[in-house]
Motif scaffolding. Structure first.
Motif, short mmCIF file in Angstrom:
data_model
loop_
_atom_site.label_atom_id
_atom_site.label_comp_id
_atom_site.label_asym_id
_atom_site.label_seq_id
_atom_site.Cartn_x
_atom_site.Cartn_y
_atom_site.Cartn_z
N THR A 82 0.83 -1.22 0.00
CA THR A 82 0.00 0.00 0.00
C THR A 82 0.86 1.27 0.00
OG1 THR A 82 -0.14 -0.04 2.42
CG2 THR A 82 -1.90 -1.16 1.20
N TYR A 83 2.11 1.14 -0.41
CA TYR A 83 3.02 2.29 -0.42
C TYR A 83 3.50 2.52 -1.85
CZ TYR A 83 6.02 5.72 1.77
OH TYR A 83 6.58 6.91 2.17
N TYR A 84 3.49 3.78 -2.27
CA TYR A 84 3.78 4.12 -3.66
C TYR A 84 5.05 4.94 -3.81
CZ TYR A 84 -1.05 2.71 -3.96
OH TYR A 84 -2.21 2.00 -3.85
N ALA A 85 5.78 4.64 -4.87
CA ALA A 85 6.91 5.46 -5.29
C ALA A 85 6.41 6.30 -6.46
CB ALA A 85 8.08 4.58 -5.72
N ILE A 86 6.61 7.60 -6.37
CA ILE A 86 6.23 8.52 -7.44
C ILE A 86 7.50 8.86 -8.20
CG2 ILE A 86 5.12 10.70 -8.02
CD1 ILE A 86 3.30 8.61 -6.54
N GLN A 87 7.45 8.72 -9.51
CA GLN A 87 8.64 8.91 -10.32
C GLN A 87 8.45 9.98 -11.39
OE1 GLN A 87 8.87 4.41 -11.00
NE2 GLN A 87 11.03 5.04 -11.08
N CYS A 88 9.56 10.62 -11.72
CA CYS A 88 9.66 11.47 -12.91
C CYS A 88 10.80 10.84 -13.70
CB CYS A 88 9.95 12.92 -12.55
SG CYS A 88 9.87 14.00 -13.99
N GLY A 89 10.46 10.21 -14.81
CA GLY A 89 11.45 9.39 -15.50
C GLY A 89 11.79 8.20 -14.61
N ASN A 90 13.07 7.96 -14.40
CA ASN A 90 13.51 6.85 -13.55
C ASN A 90 13.81 7.28 -12.12
OD1 ASN A 90 13.34 4.87 -15.57
ND2 ASN A 90 15.34 5.48 -16.38
N GLU A 91 13.62 8.57 -11.82
CA GLU A 91 13.95 9.10 -10.50
C GLU A 91 12.73 9.09 -9.58
OE1 GLU A 91 15.58 13.26 -8.48
OE2 GLU A 91 15.24 13.17 -10.64
N ILE A 92 12.89 8.54 -8.38
CA ILE A 92 11.82 8.62 -7.38
C ILE A 92 11.87 10.02 -6.79
CG2 ILE A 92 10.90 7.75 -5.21
CD1 ILE A 92 12.09 5.03 -5.89
#
Length: 181
Positions: free
Chosen positions: A59-69
């Motif tokens: 239930t935990y999300y990583a938000i990315q822009c490209g390959n960067e969290i």
């Protein structure tokens, strides 16, 4: 006109923990500066940080822009309202969606990416998943720096607390709630 980055999201994994922890520490140490004293910021590390139960629960999300969290956050069907693995008072009891509120948990944005929509994206993801599991309400424990976002997202303050730490410094937190129906 400023272009908004395209963010993607995925469920965080154990392999992400080092990068997520770096983001959490940067967020705690920087984004609260204009809301807390330096002593309160330092004491906040005792109350906040990595909760691996959220990752184990999926239930935990990583938000990315490209390959960067660039941010992270999640929700929980467990009783613990806030805190890291090391925070006192944790309770892994599963909540009853029919009568108890899901928890919005551990939201952090890297300071270089603050105020670009990451928090709202996490809130939308979490509320949607909690609703799918039958929860009718969400609760969270807000920092003073997070309160404006949560108010805009429809959360109302329930109680203001001064949480004591082992450093002898109290950290202000706000329990907030929102109906999902």
């Amino acid at each position: 006109m400023t272009q908004t980055p395209d963010f993607t999201h995925r469920v965080a994994t154990k392999e992400d923990i080092p990068e997520l922890t770096t983001i959490m520490h940067a967020s705690i140490g920087t984004l609260q500066d204009s809301f807390l004293t330096p002593e309160q910021v330092q004491a906040s590390f005792e109350l906040m940080g990595m909760d691996t139960q959220l990752i184990e629960d999926g239930t935990y999300y990583a938000i990315q822009c490209g390959n960067e969290i660039v941010g992270c956050g999640g929700w929980s069907r467990r009783e613990t309202l806030y805190g890291a693995n090391h925070t006192k008072g944790r309770n892994p009891r599963l909540l009853d969606p029919a009568s108890e509120a899901a928890r919005i948990r551990a939201m952090y944005t890297h300071p270089d990416w603050a105020r670009r929509g990451i928090g709202r994206l996490i809130m939308d993801l979490c509320e949607s998943k909690a609703r799918e599991e039958g929860f009718q309400t969400c609760q969270l424990m807000a920092t003073l720096s997070g309160e404006p976002l949560y108010k805009v997202c429809g959360y109302e303050p329930v109680v203001y607390e001064e949480v004591p730490t082992s450093l002898g410094v109290n950290v202000p937190l706000i329990k907030m709630e929102k109906s999902l129906v």
